[in-house]
Each structure stands twice: as structure tokens, then as C-alpha cells.
Write a protein that holds these residues in place. Structure first.
Motif, PDB file in Angstrom:
ATOM      1  N   ILE A 150      38.666   6.543   7.243  1.00  0.00           N
ATOM      2  CA  ILE A 150      38.929   7.962   6.705  1.00  0.00           C
ATOM      3  C   ILE A 150      40.191   7.968   5.535  1.00  0.00           C
ATOM      4  N   SER A 151      41.015   7.246   5.847  1.00  0.00           N
ATOM      5  CA  SER A 151      42.271   7.520   4.879  1.00  0.00           C
ATOM      6  C   SER A 151      41.820   6.548   3.445  1.00  0.00           C
ATOM      7  N   VAL A 210      31.780  10.982   7.093  1.00  0.00           N
ATOM      8  CA  VAL A 210      31.666  12.331   7.444  1.00  0.00           C
ATOM      9  C   VAL A 210      31.216  12.864   8.766  1.00  0.00           C
ATOM     10  N   LEU A 211      31.013  11.776   9.569  1.00  0.00           N
ATOM     11  CA  LEU A 211      30.977  12.321  11.060  1.00  0.00           C
ATOM     12  C   LEU A 211      32.247  12.634  11.565  1.00  0.00           C
ATOM     13  N   GLN A 212      33.325  12.266  11.138  1.00  0.00           N
ATOM     14  CA  GLN A 212      34.867  12.745  11.516  1.00  0.00           C
ATOM     15  C   GLN A 212      35.362  13.957  10.644  1.00  0.00           C
ATOM     16  N   LYS A 217      36.182  16.745   5.724  1.00  0.00           N
ATOM     17  CA  LYS A 217      36.786  17.703   4.701  1.00  0.00           C
ATOM     18  C   LYS A 217      37.125  16.924   3.454  1.00  0.00           C
ATOM     19  N   SER A 218      37.406  15.833   3.432  1.00  0.00           N
ATOM     20  CA  SER A 218      37.431  14.787   2.488  1.00  0.00           C
ATOM     21  C   SER A 218      36.277  14.936   1.534  1.00  0.00           C
ATOM     22  N   GLU A 258      35.229  24.224   5.651  1.00  0.00           N
ATOM     23  CA  GLU A 258      35.647  22.920   5.288  1.00  0.00           C
ATOM     24  C   GLU A 258      35.811  22.611   3.864  1.00  0.00           C
ATOM     25  N   GLU A 259      34.947  23.537   3.094  1.00  0.00           N
ATOM     26  CA  GLU A 259      35.297  23.388   1.505  1.00  0.00           C
ATOM     27  C   GLU A 259      36.516  23.775   1.186  1.00  0.00           C
TER      28      GLU A 259
END
Length: 265
Positions: A150-151, A210-212, A217-218, A258-259
Motif C-alpha cells: 500500500i505504501s 484496493v482490498l485495503q 483511498k489512494s 473515500e474520494e
């Protein structure tokens, strides 16, 4: 001039860091002009490996950043991109990015530009997905590895999304919500990635991110849902369409919140 350039390339591997740094700076200057690019292209068999070694060993130093700049300029040529991929440029860029992206965003941006150039050739896309797949397969073993993926997401999006973005030119409004490198790549027509397996693998990598919650959000923050919408419209392969739809199922009903969170600094 030929002998001088050969000697300059040799200096990229010199034991003295100051000599390597000076040589890297000169090479960077050469890649900024057509004559220099032609001369270095003629010596690509020696210049490309030397620059990649310098990038891997020098990392975030001035010499490493100069090497990254040179590789970005050289990789704009499709033939050189193909050769760089074969030399392991994708793996080298991802390795340096993993180690230094957090504390050196300037270097990370250079490496993103390099990855974007390399993924203009299918072998580059396949190589990136192989690296991402290695991280993805480890995600089931430890939460820390999920967070590692994710990072890196904010740096991976230009390269992961391009294979599934379709061929259309995106509107200025759509591009205004994307990172500069991604917006630039989607501002003109592109050759489609013909290999459906590559497109499917790219979507699988996106799905794991995207599961996380943080990954989702990213994804919103780079206008990812819009990119998948446009790509889906161009898609004809049933299996790839299913992969698009699987990601879409994670986004339904979560868009507005989330957007908004993804756009916050």
C-alpha cells in the motif's frame, strides 16, 4: 569524441564516489540533447548497465539521482526501454523506490517517470507485474507486507493503470484529478497492450491494493475508478472484463466518502 565518451562511461564505475558523481552529472547533461542521446545510444551496451549499477549502488546520492535522470531520458526510446527491461531496470527501480521513496520523494518521482517509460513496452509491463506479484503473493503471510504494498501504491499507480486505461484521450477534467505523470500519459492516444493476460494481471494487482482501506483511498485519489471505467468500455476479453467488475464491486457505495478522504492532503 568517441574515446572521450568511452572513458566517461568507464568513470561511472570508478571506485572514487566523487569521480562517479562527476561522470554521472556529465552523462545526465548529454542525455538532455539529441547529439548526446545518439552518442550514448550507440554505446548502449556499456552505458545502460553502468547507469543501472550506479542507480542501484548510489541510491539517493547525487550520483544515483543523476543516473535516474539519465535513465529517464534514455528510456523515452522504445528500443532502449526494451533493452533496459532485459537488464533488470524495472526490478532495480522498484528496489530503490522501496528503500528510499518515503524519505526521498524527488528520487521516487524520477523512478516513477522511469517506470512509466519502461511500461510503454509490453515486456516492461510484464516485468512490473512480476515484481508486484511477488509482493502480492507475500501479502497473505504478514500484515506488514500488505502495508508495504500500500505504501508503494501512490508510486505504482501510473505504471499499473496504463495497461488497463484503454486507448482514448482523457478529458482535461479527468486528468486534473490525476498525478502529473499519469495525466501526461493519458493526454494522448496510446497503443493498447495486446496481451490480455498482462491486462488481467495488472487488474489483479490493483485489486489486492484496493482490498485495503488505505489502498482504496489512494486509488480514489488518482481518479482510478474513472480510468477503469474508460478501460472497461474498450475491453473485449470476457475474463479481463470480469477482473474490472471485481474491482468495481469493491468500490460500489464507497465512492463519495473515500474520494473525499483521498483528496485530503
Amino acid at each position: 569524441m568517441a574515446d572521450e565518451l568511452d572513458e566517461l562511461i568507464n568513470f561511472l564505475s570508478d571506485r572514487n564516489p566523487q569521480v562517479r558523481g562527476a561522470a554521472a552529472d556529465i552523462v545526465r547533461g548529454l542525455t538532455g540533447g539529441e547529439d548526446g542521446l545518439r552518442a550514448l545510444t550507440a554505446r548502449a551496451d556499456r552505458a545502460l548497465p553502468a547507469l543501472l549499477r550506479l542507480l542501484a549502488s548510489a541510491g539517493g546520492s547525487d550520483a544515483g539521482q543523476a543516473a535516474a535522470d539519465s535513465l529517464v531520458n534514455l528510456s523515452q526510446d522504445a528500443g532502449l526501454s526494451t533493452r533496459l527491461v532485459a537488464l533488470g531496470a524495472v526490478e532495480a527501480a522498484m528496489d530503490v523506490m522501496t528503500k528510499r521513496a518515503a524519505e526521498q520523494p524527488g528520487l521516487a518521482r524520477r523512478l516513477v517517470m522511469l517506470l512509466v517509460n519502461l511500461t510503454h513496452v509490453e515486456s516492461g509491463v510484464a516485468s512490473l507485474l512480476q515484481v508486484s506479484g511477488t509482493i502480492r503473493n507475500c501479502c497473505f503471510e504478514a500484515d506488514t507486507q500488505i502495508q508495504s504494498l500500500i505504501s508503494l501504491a501512490e508510486y505504482l499507480w501510473p505504471a499499473l493503470l496504463l495497461p488497463v486505461a484503454g486507448k482514448k484521450i482523457y478529458s482535461e477534467e479527468d486528468r486534473s484529478k490525476m498525478p502529473l505523470e499519469l495525466a501526461s500519459a493519458l493526454s494522448h492516444e496510446r497503443e493498447a497492450v495486446e496481451d490480455s493476460e498482462i491486462r488481467q494481471q495488472a487488474l489483479e494487482a490493483i485489486y489486492m491494493i484496493v482490498l485495503q482501506d488505505d489502498g482504496r483511498k489512494s486509488f480514489w485519489s488518482v481518479n482510478g475508478p474513472r480510468i477503469l471505467q474508460v478501460g472497461y468500455e474498450d475491453e473485449e476479453d470476457p475474463k479481463v472484463m470480469e477482473a474490472y467488475e471485481l474491482i468495481g464491486s469493491l468500490l460500489v457505495g464507497k465512492g463519495e466518502d473515500e474520494e473525499e478522504q483521498g483528496e485530503k492532503p
